[in-house]
Write an enzyme that holds these catalytic residues in place. Structure first.
Site, PDB file in Angstrom:
ATOM      1  N   LYS A  16     -35.348  33.717 -46.151  1.00  0.00           N
ATOM      2  CA  LYS A  16     -36.296  32.890 -45.403  1.00  0.00           C
ATOM      3  C   LYS A  16     -36.284  33.279 -43.931  1.00  0.00           C
ATOM      4  CE  LYS A  16     -37.384  28.173 -44.156  1.00  0.00           C
ATOM      5  NZ  LYS A  16     -37.224  26.757 -44.361  1.00  0.00           N
ATOM      6  N   GLU A  30     -25.203  38.172 -44.520  1.00  0.00           N
ATOM      7  CA  GLU A  30     -24.844  38.735 -45.825  1.00  0.00           C
ATOM      8  C   GLU A  30     -26.004  39.555 -46.388  1.00  0.00           C
ATOM      9  OE1 GLU A  30     -24.587  35.639 -44.827  1.00  0.00           O
ATOM     10  OE2 GLU A  30     -22.714  34.712 -45.459  1.00  0.00           O
ATOM     11  N   GLY A  57     -35.139  26.414 -47.894  1.00  0.00           N
ATOM     12  CA  GLY A  57     -34.516  27.514 -48.646  1.00  0.00           C
ATOM     13  C   GLY A  57     -34.143  27.098 -50.063  1.00  0.00           C
ATOM     14  N   ARG A  58     -33.532  25.930 -50.203  1.00  0.00           N
ATOM     15  CA  ARG A  58     -33.066  25.511 -51.536  1.00  0.00           C
ATOM     16  C   ARG A  58     -34.191  24.938 -52.392  1.00  0.00           C
ATOM     17  NH1 ARG A  58     -31.006  22.881 -47.328  1.00  0.00           N
ATOM     18  NH2 ARG A  58     -31.354  20.650 -47.032  1.00  0.00           N
ATOM     19  N   GLU A  85     -26.289  20.518 -50.222  1.00  0.00           N
ATOM     20  CA  GLU A  85     -26.812  20.946 -48.920  1.00  0.00           C
ATOM     21  C   GLU A  85     -27.848  19.930 -48.422  1.00  0.00           C
ATOM     22  OE1 GLU A  85     -27.040  25.355 -47.392  1.00  0.00           O
ATOM     23  OE2 GLU A  85     -28.991  24.848 -48.216  1.00  0.00           O
ATOM     24  N   HIS A 130     -13.520  22.559 -73.328  1.00  0.00           N
ATOM     25  CA  HIS A 130     -12.218  23.188 -73.562  1.00  0.00           C
ATOM     26  C   HIS A 130     -11.498  23.479 -72.252  1.00  0.00           C
ATOM     27  CE1 HIS A 130     -12.894  23.575 -77.868  1.00  0.00           C
ATOM     28  NE2 HIS A 130     -14.161  23.673 -77.512  1.00  0.00           N
ATOM     29  N   LYS A 182     -20.938  29.940 -39.287  1.00  0.00           N
ATOM     30  CA  LYS A 182     -21.652  31.197 -39.006  1.00  0.00           C
ATOM     31  C   LYS A 182     -21.353  31.662 -37.583  1.00  0.00           C
ATOM     32  CE  LYS A 182     -25.704  30.311 -41.951  1.00  0.00           C
ATOM     33  NZ  LYS A 182     -27.137  30.054 -41.957  1.00  0.00           N
TER      34      LYS A 182
HETATM   35  O1  LIG Z   1     -33.039  32.674 -47.014  1.00  0.00           O
HETATM   36  P1  LIG Z   1     -32.088  32.804 -45.874  1.00  0.00           P
HETATM   37  O2  LIG Z   1     -32.716  32.496 -44.561  1.00  0.00           O
HETATM   38  O3  LIG Z   1     -31.431  34.160 -45.877  1.00  0.00           O
HETATM   39  O4  LIG Z   1     -30.964  31.722 -46.048  1.00  0.00           O
HETATM   40  C1  LIG Z   1     -30.144  31.678 -47.185  1.00  0.00           C
HETATM   41  C2  LIG Z   1     -29.428  30.375 -47.307  1.00  0.00           C
HETATM   42  O5  LIG Z   1     -28.635  30.165 -46.170  1.00  0.00           O
HETATM   43  C3  LIG Z   1     -28.687  28.806 -45.765  1.00  0.00           C
HETATM   44  O6  LIG Z   1     -29.440  28.724 -44.617  1.00  0.00           O
HETATM   45  C4  LIG Z   1     -27.311  28.271 -45.531  1.00  0.00           C
HETATM   46  O7  LIG Z   1     -26.610  29.096 -44.666  1.00  0.00           O
HETATM   47  C5  LIG Z   1     -29.371  28.099 -46.917  1.00  0.00           C
HETATM   48  O8  LIG Z   1     -29.985  26.935 -46.549  1.00  0.00           O
HETATM   49  C6  LIG Z   1     -30.309  29.149 -47.385  1.00  0.00           C
HETATM   50  O9  LIG Z   1     -30.756  28.903 -48.683  1.00  0.00           O
END
Ligand SMILES: O=P(O)(O)OC[C@H]1O[C@](O)(CO)[C@@H](O)[C@@H]1O
Length: 557
Positions: free
Chosen positions: A213, A219, A274-275, A360, A391, A519
């Site tokens: 987003k 990452e 995002g979620r 979240e 289990h 972060k």
């Molecule tokens: O789509 P992006 O901006 O890479 O963010 C990934 C995820 O990181 C977050 O911002 C949390 O760090 C989530 O809300 C989001 O889904």
């Protein structure tokens, strides 16, 4: 220091909340066994059917007065008006000044929805069309890689909402997959994750989707650069990157800086959290795999749940009932977690997806006005495939000291050809909810022994370990069959359940400031790894851990 707006009474001061406290004091000792024994129609009475989705909530610690009282609370906090504001595009995400319109992405009616005076439906439809045209090229094999070969592998690079949703849906819709396309998901910044995938694929036939987003997530951007280098280590040239990389983002500027062609960008907007984004272009990997027709069926299923949520009276409204039951256990019984147990192999990632969607959204301790709350908010969401859980950790649900309300999600019809196996799984799911509700008394435990004729040494000493108190609440959600449509309904059901709870708890369920501090500190520590001297500016634990790491990896003392 700005002052907080404390004028609104706390949730716990509301008359409806106080009425629920009185009600709790009256009924909290009641046993569901007794409630079932005295009301033959209980199962039928406490169930709701919407299309192919059936919710049986009869195995909950409620009596006839409970749901109306919970609905009074929902009305007292203006749930219906908040819901309508969300659907209408009001900026209910107050800390980011954004509308919350994932529902617009599945607005089948195409009725205009306005954000800042602009109807957003045309741009949603244009993106869907662009996704479809692109997906058809990949699916039909007319899109070629740098060496003129067709694409066989898609790698979605993303994390959080840009990974969990598409991955969960991809696995859920396995029977609908394109036979010649495999989708892989890379999220972890641990290089082992991407290495594992790159080992198995061919640069000539791989397409990467960089899904982010913000397009700033460390990452994702790190993994995307690794993938780019990997491609360029083959015979591919710089100008071939566009044949192997596309981006999904709200941040066109950053995606352009990364080197992605405007033609290969799929846009979404800041009013999609995002979620809550799997319905947007973030679902591109889903479309590539199952085709636009099935993706639209999933949108349509979600839309039908939206309509149910908007139009059904609170007392018969599936997400409302599920949300309110969660509040009942959280705020009155003191339950701290909620289990999600899918009895369907293809739904095995649902719990991971819901962990983010729920925690979240509602894992917050200040209300939407910035005031610290004096009541419990979002519970810990956890679980795994139910049959495996049986289990592993079900012991604690049956006989532990914590109340763990849980959802059992089962598909009635299986995609597998092994009906006998499906019967076993179905029987297990039903047996578990029955056992959790009924338990087994001391007398019944004795009689079970007598009946089974099993001779046990020292029965007297052991028998208490074999008693089940029961009275553990569960919801059972039955899907007629796991299809794109029913999956859409199921996901939207949980989204709205989370919304309902956020409104009761007076939270902004659509921001996530709690992820920011870590972060920021990561950036500082990463920079310190490169410095020759030992660090001294953190607490003594963090200092020594950093210095120990540096000494082992870089030989620095
Ligand atoms: O789509 P992006 O901006 O890479 O963010 C990934 C995820 O990181 C977050 O911002 C949390 O760090 C989530 O809300 C989001 O889904």
């Amino acid at each position: 220091m700005p002052s907080k707006n404390n004028s609104k009474p706390s949730l716990t001061d509301l008359p409806a909340f106080e009425a629920l406290e009185d009600h709790y004091n009256l009924i909290n000792q009641l046993n569901m066994r007794h409630l079932f024994a005295t009301d033959e129609k209980r199962g039928e009475k406490y169930s709701i059917k919407h299309k192919s989705l059936l919710l049986d909530y009869s195995k909950n610690r409620i009596v006839d007065e409970t749901i109306p009282l919970l609905c009074d609370l929902a009305r007292e906090v203006n749930l219906e008006s908040w819901r309508d504001r969300m659907f209408a595009g009001d900026k209910i995400n107050n800390t980011e000044n954004r509308a919350v319109l994932h529902t617009a992405l599945r607005n089948e009616t195409n009725q205009p929805i306005y954000v800042d005076g602009e109807d957003i439906m045309p741009k949603i439809n244009a993106t869907i069309d662009k996704m479809e045209v692109f997906a058809n090229k990949i699916r039909k094999g007319t899109w070629k890689g740098f060496s003129n070969r067709t694409i066989t592998d898609i790698v979605n690079i993303g994390i959080g909402g840009s990974d969990l949703g598409p991955k969960m849906v991809y696995n859920a819709l396995k029977p609908y997959h394109h036979k010649n396309l495999t989708v892989h998901f890379v999220s972890n910044v641990d290089g082992a994750h991407i290495d594992d995938i790159l080992e198995d694929i061919d640069p000539e036939t791989t397409l990467f989707i960089v899904s982010s987003k913000t397009f700033t997530t460390q990452e994702t951007i790190t993994n995307a650069h690794i993938a780019r280098k990997w491609l360029l280590k083959s015979d591919a040239k710089e100008q071939d990157v566009s044949k192997h990389f596309v981006a999904v983002s709200t941040n066109i500027e950053e995606a352009t800086k990364f080197g992605i062609d405007a033609d290969n960008m799929f846009e979404f907007w800041d009013w999609v959290g995002g979620r809550y984004s799997l319905w947007s272009a973030i679902g591109l990997s889903i479309v590539l795999s199952v085709g636009m027709e099935n993706f639209k069926k999933m949108l349509s299923g979600a839309h039908s749940m939206d309509e149910h949520f908007k139009e059904t009276p609170l007392e018969e409204n599936m997400p409302v009932i599920m949300g309110l039951l969660g509040v009942w256990y959280n705020n009155f019984f003191g339950a701290e977690s909620h289990g999600i147990f899918p009895y369907d192999h293809y739904l095995r990632d649902l719990t991971f997806y819901l962990e983010q969607a729920d925690m979240e959204s509602n894992g917050k301790s200040v209300d939407r006005n910035g005031k610290k709350v004096d009541y419990a908010t979002g519970p810990i969401i956890w679980g795994t495939s139910g049959i495996n859980g049986q289990h592993a950790f079900y012991q604690a649900i049956h006989q532990g000291t914590q109340m763990i309300p849980s959802d059992f999600i089962v598909s009635i019809l299986t995609h597998s050809s092994h009906q006998d196996q499906h019967d076993i799984m179905m029987a297990n799911a039903l047996a578990q909810t029955e056992a959790l509700m009924k338990g087994r008394t001391l007398d019944e435990t004795y009689s079970d022994f007598v009946e089974s004729k099993v001779k046990l040494e020292n029965v007297e000493d052991r028998i208490h370990h074999m008693v089940f108190e029961g009275n553990n609440p569960t919801n059972t959600l039955l899907l007629t069959k796991l299809t794109p449509r029913s999956l859409g309904m199921l996901i939207a059901l949980y989204e709205h359940k989370i919304f309902v709870q956020g409104i009761i708890w007076n939270l902004n369920s659509f921001d996530q400031w709690g992820v920011e501090l870590g972060k920021k500190l990561t950036k500082n520590i990463l920079a310190e790894f490169g410095q020759p001297d030992p660090v001294t500016n953190h607490d003594s634990s963090t200092n020594s851990l950093i210095n120990y790491y540096k000494s082992v990896v870089y030989g620095q003392d």
